[in-house]
Design a protein around this motif. Structure first.
Motif, PDB file in Angstrom:
ATOM      1  N   ASP A  96       0.746 -14.507  -7.612  1.00 15.16           N
ATOM      2  CA  ASP A  96       1.640 -13.685  -6.833  1.00 15.16           C
ATOM      3  C   ASP A  96       1.415 -12.068  -7.133  1.00 15.16           C
ATOM      4  O   ASP A  96       1.626 -11.424  -6.040  1.00 15.16           O
ATOM      5  CB  ASP A  96       3.190 -13.694  -7.538  1.00 15.16           C
ATOM      6  N   LEU A  97       0.857 -11.766  -8.130  1.00 14.20           N
ATOM      7  CA  LEU A  97       0.529 -10.397  -8.247  1.00 14.20           C
ATOM      8  C   LEU A  97      -0.923 -10.017  -7.485  1.00 14.20           C
ATOM      9  O   LEU A  97      -1.081  -8.891  -7.232  1.00 14.20           O
ATOM     10  CB  LEU A  97       0.184 -10.159  -9.838  1.00 14.20           C
ATOM     11  N   HIS A 145       4.679  -4.844  -8.082  1.00 16.89           N
ATOM     12  CA  HIS A 145       4.953  -5.892  -7.226  1.00 16.89           C
ATOM     13  C   HIS A 145       6.357  -6.168  -6.817  1.00 16.89           C
ATOM     14  O   HIS A 145       6.577  -6.244  -5.618  1.00 16.89           O
ATOM     15  CB  HIS A 145       4.601  -7.151  -7.991  1.00 16.89           C
ATOM     16  N   MET A 196       1.873 -16.276 -11.851  1.00 17.71           N
ATOM     17  CA  MET A 196       2.263 -14.840 -11.684  1.00 17.71           C
ATOM     18  C   MET A 196       1.054 -14.282 -11.368  1.00 17.71           C
ATOM     19  O   MET A 196       0.962 -13.379 -10.413  1.00 17.71           O
ATOM     20  CB  MET A 196       2.553 -14.241 -13.066  1.00 17.71           C
ATOM     21  N   TRP A 197      -0.370 -14.566 -11.690  1.00 15.75           N
ATOM     22  CA  TRP A 197      -1.247 -13.973 -11.270  1.00 15.75           C
ATOM     23  C   TRP A 197      -1.534 -14.134  -9.858  1.00 15.75           C
ATOM     24  O   TRP A 197      -2.113 -13.300  -8.911  1.00 15.75           O
ATOM     25  CB  TRP A 197      -2.686 -14.612 -12.175  1.00 15.75           C
ATOM     26  N   GLU A 244      -3.532 -10.320  -9.197  1.00 11.59           N
ATOM     27  CA  GLU A 244      -4.311  -9.547 -10.288  1.00 11.59           C
ATOM     28  C   GLU A 244      -4.133 -10.506 -11.503  1.00 11.59           C
ATOM     29  O   GLU A 244      -3.107 -11.204 -11.730  1.00 11.59           O
ATOM     30  CB  GLU A 244      -3.777  -8.292 -10.632  1.00 11.59           C
ATOM     31  N   TRP A 248      11.444 -11.688 -11.486  1.00 12.12           N
ATOM     32  CA  TRP A 248      10.549 -12.169 -10.635  1.00 12.12           C
ATOM     33  C   TRP A 248      10.873 -13.378 -10.125  1.00 12.12           C
ATOM     34  O   TRP A 248      10.863 -13.896  -8.957  1.00 12.12           O
ATOM     35  CB  TRP A 248       9.154 -11.957 -11.430  1.00 12.12           C
ATOM     36  N   ALA A 268       1.907  -4.052 -13.520  1.00 14.11           N
ATOM     37  CA  ALA A 268       1.843  -4.942 -12.053  1.00 14.11           C
ATOM     38  C   ALA A 268       3.092  -5.565 -11.758  1.00 14.11           C
ATOM     39  O   ALA A 268       3.336  -5.736 -10.549  1.00 14.11           O
ATOM     40  CB  ALA A 268       0.484  -5.879 -12.448  1.00 14.11           C
ATOM     41  N   LEU A 269       3.909  -5.961 -12.685  1.00 11.64           N
ATOM     42  CA  LEU A 269       4.992  -6.843 -12.130  1.00 11.64           C
ATOM     43  C   LEU A 269       6.093  -5.678 -11.528  1.00 11.64           C
ATOM     44  O   LEU A 269       6.621  -5.857 -10.670  1.00 11.64           O
ATOM     45  CB  LEU A 269       5.771  -7.282 -13.412  1.00 11.64           C
TER      46      LEU A 269
END
Ligand SMILES: Cc1cc2nc3c(=O)[nH]c(=O)nc-3n(C[C@H](O)[C@H](O)[C@H](O)COP(=O)(O)OP(=O)(O)OC[C@H]3O[C@@H](n4cnc5c(N)ncnc54)[C@H](O)[C@@H]3O)c2cc1C
Length: 371
Positions: free
Chosen positions: A78-79, A158, A75-76, A81, A20, A154-155
């Protein structure tokens, strides 16, 4: 200038978080995973992993938890979520218990205040537990659980959506850090500019010399049904770590929306093969519940719903390991407490790979010894 090509081996949290960040920093990334993504028997799956500030006498790890929270927020964003449930943290032992006192003192050096509880307050606020033997405790509003399986899924979604080349069911049989090349199970070869090795508990199969540094360890966790009428009270409980220094240490994750009440063993088994079948004997599961006998009120009314065997690697001093070897970066940031750092480990590892951070400095940071 063309984008640097990086192969990442392993699609657990360490591999995917590094992928990521590598993509954000401009690398052309290929992720190779021997199993499905998420790997149902990888270390980074299941329902939850604890994140909390108290870290014994280790201020370096406390500082890393703060950095990790920041990287999880990135990260949240970017996701789109968020997979963190905050339940707060409770530590057993009052100011006269050396282990608790040291933890509170270390937190204070990092600017984190705790709320001390008298023995009477402790017993009043946590009636599900038997705490009469303690001289008190302390709590923090922060800390809780990262929904690990959902984060890895999720990663994966994404990064795949962004166009990253992630290949499930692609096992690496051999890796050459000098030439930055890998040989796959079908005999084909791939070469890159850099390689990230994030093989979790399988690391020693890929790099046998690492067996002198880290040991795969089979660990049992159980999910339990609490006694009738206590489910709501359990949902309001904080995460617990009950470590008495002997053989009865356990950690407990309270139920959250969509997840159950989980209890795990704090003692490392330092044995087993992560590729072997994961069968849990009834006696093994019961042994985990038995560890709570001195803490749970009505202990006999708890029922085991499920037992799971999981693996991680253990470093003798429980340090996280991030090390450069020629054109490869080896990640074994685990010892049973690495998930919480996954977001920030990915960030720092990507910095090293992209030449934006010094490998030795990051190695020392991961051990909790350097900022
Ligand atoms: C029961 C349990 C409880 C834990 N509790 C906590 C906690 O409360 N808090 C916390 O912070 N941490 C906790 N941890 C630790 C944390 O989960 C791990 O540190 C973290 O998940 C390790 O991630 P990883 O990416 O290194 O490993 P993994 O998630 O196992 O990923 C490695 C991946 O590499 C793949 N792979 C391996 N070899 C190859 C190969 N040759 N070719 C291709 N792919 C390969 C594997 O299939 C695997 O999917 C716990 C771990 C366990 C097991």
């Amino acid at each position: 200038m063309s984008k640097p090509k990086v192969i990442v081996i392993g699609a657990g949290i360490m591999g995917l978080a590094t992928a990521w960040q590598l993509a954000k920093k401009g690398a052309n990334v290929t992720v190779l995973e021997q199993s499905a993504v998420p790997n149902p028997v990888g270390s980074s799956v299941d329902d939850h992993r604890l994140i909390r500030y108290p870290y014994g006498d280790k201020p370096g790890f406390v500082a890393m938890v703060r950095q990790a929270f920041g990287a999880w927020d990135e990260m949240w964003a970017d996701l789109g979520e968020r997979h963190y449930h905050e339940s707060g943290t409770l530590v057993f032992g009052g100011p006269n218990t050396p282990r608790a006192k040291v933890q509170a003192d270390v937190l204070a050096t990092q600017g984190i205040d705790v709320e001390w509880l008298s023995p009477a307050q402790l017993v009043r606020d946590y009636p599900l537990l038997m705490l009469d033997d303690l001289d008190g405790g302390f709590r923090l509003p922060t800390g809780g659980t990262l929904r690990c399986g959902r984060i890895v899924a999720a990663l994966y979604r994404h990064l795949t959506f962004q166009g990253m080349d992630i290949r499930p069911f692609t096992q690496v049989k051999d890796v050459d850090p000098v030439t930055a090349s890998v040989t796959l199970a079908d005999g084909s070869k791939l070469t890159a500019d850099k390689i990230v090795i994030a093989a979790g508990a399988w690391l020693t199969k890929l790099l046998p010399d690492m067996a002198s540094r880290v040991t795969p360890s089979r660990q049992i966790v159980i999910y339990v049904r609490p006694p009738a009428g206590t489910a709501d009270a359990w949902r309001k409980m904080p995460c617990l770590l009950d470590i008495d220094g002997g053989n009865n240490g356990f950690y407990l994750v309270p139920p959250t929306p969509g997840t159950g009440l989980k209890i795990g063993d704090h003692i490392f088994s330092r044995q087993g093969d992560p590729s072997a079948e994961r069968i849990v004997a009834k006696a093994e599961a019961q042994a985990i519940l038995d560890k709570c006998a001195g803490r749970f009120r009505n202990h006999g009314d708890y029922r085991i719903i499920e037992g799971k065997a999981c693996f991680y690697t253990v470093e003798p001093d429980e340090k996280l390991l991030i090390e450069a070897r020629d054109k490869a970066l080896i990640l074994s940031p685990c010892s049973g407490h690495g998930f919480k750092f996954g977001s920030i480990v990915g960030t720092r590892a990507a910095d090293v790979v992209m030449g934006a951070a010094d490998a030795e400095q990051v190695r020392r940071w991961a051990t909790g010894e350097a900022p």
